[in-house]
Design a protein around this motif. Sequence first.
Motif, short mmCIF file in Angstrom:
data_model
loop_
_atom_site.label_atom_id
_atom_site.label_comp_id
_atom_site.label_asym_id
_atom_site.label_seq_id
_atom_site.Cartn_x
_atom_site.Cartn_y
_atom_site.Cartn_z
N TRP A 198 0.84 -1.20 0.00
CA TRP A 198 0.00 0.00 0.00
C TRP A 198 0.87 1.25 0.00
CZ3 TRP A 198 -4.12 1.77 -1.76
CH2 TRP A 198 -4.57 3.03 -1.38
N THR A 255 -3.07 8.22 3.07
CA THR A 255 -4.20 7.37 2.67
C THR A 255 -5.49 8.19 2.63
OG1 THR A 255 -3.15 5.39 3.57
CG2 THR A 255 -5.54 5.31 3.28
N VAL A 261 -7.51 0.99 4.74
CA VAL A 261 -7.34 0.42 3.40
C VAL A 261 -8.11 -0.89 3.33
CG1 VAL A 261 -5.69 -0.26 1.64
CG2 VAL A 261 -5.07 1.50 3.29
N PHE A 320 -8.72 -0.65 -1.88
CA PHE A 320 -7.91 -1.54 -2.73
C PHE A 320 -8.56 -1.72 -4.09
CE2 PHE A 320 -5.26 -3.33 0.78
CZ PHE A 320 -4.04 -3.17 0.14
#
Length: 106
Positions: free
Chosen positions: A5, A32, A47, A52
């Motif tokens: 990530w 994020t 996440v 995703f």
Amino acid sequence: MVGLWQGVLIADGYLPQSGLDCDFGPNTRAATIEWQSDRGLKADGEVGPQTFGRADNNLFWNGSEIRYNGTNSDLGSMYRNSAGRWYVAGSSSIAYLSYSDDSLCG
């Protein structure tokens, strides 16, 4: 999958290259949230499948390699075996990726 990530965040210009530390700390969380907000997602810093899933839109095949087409750079050397497991192939090792094991950073 923190390392993977963070790679996406680096490729999209939300985290500096030096940010790949395999720790989902305040810098990764803030990056994020900004990434999610810019894509019209719930900007909660988590996440999950929607985040995703949106990142998945930038995956593409390059021969047998799977790459992430980032805004600033590509993230590469990702593969998927016949059993469907994702992995990253380094010069002398293979690291399998999953939602529960961050072997990319191990």
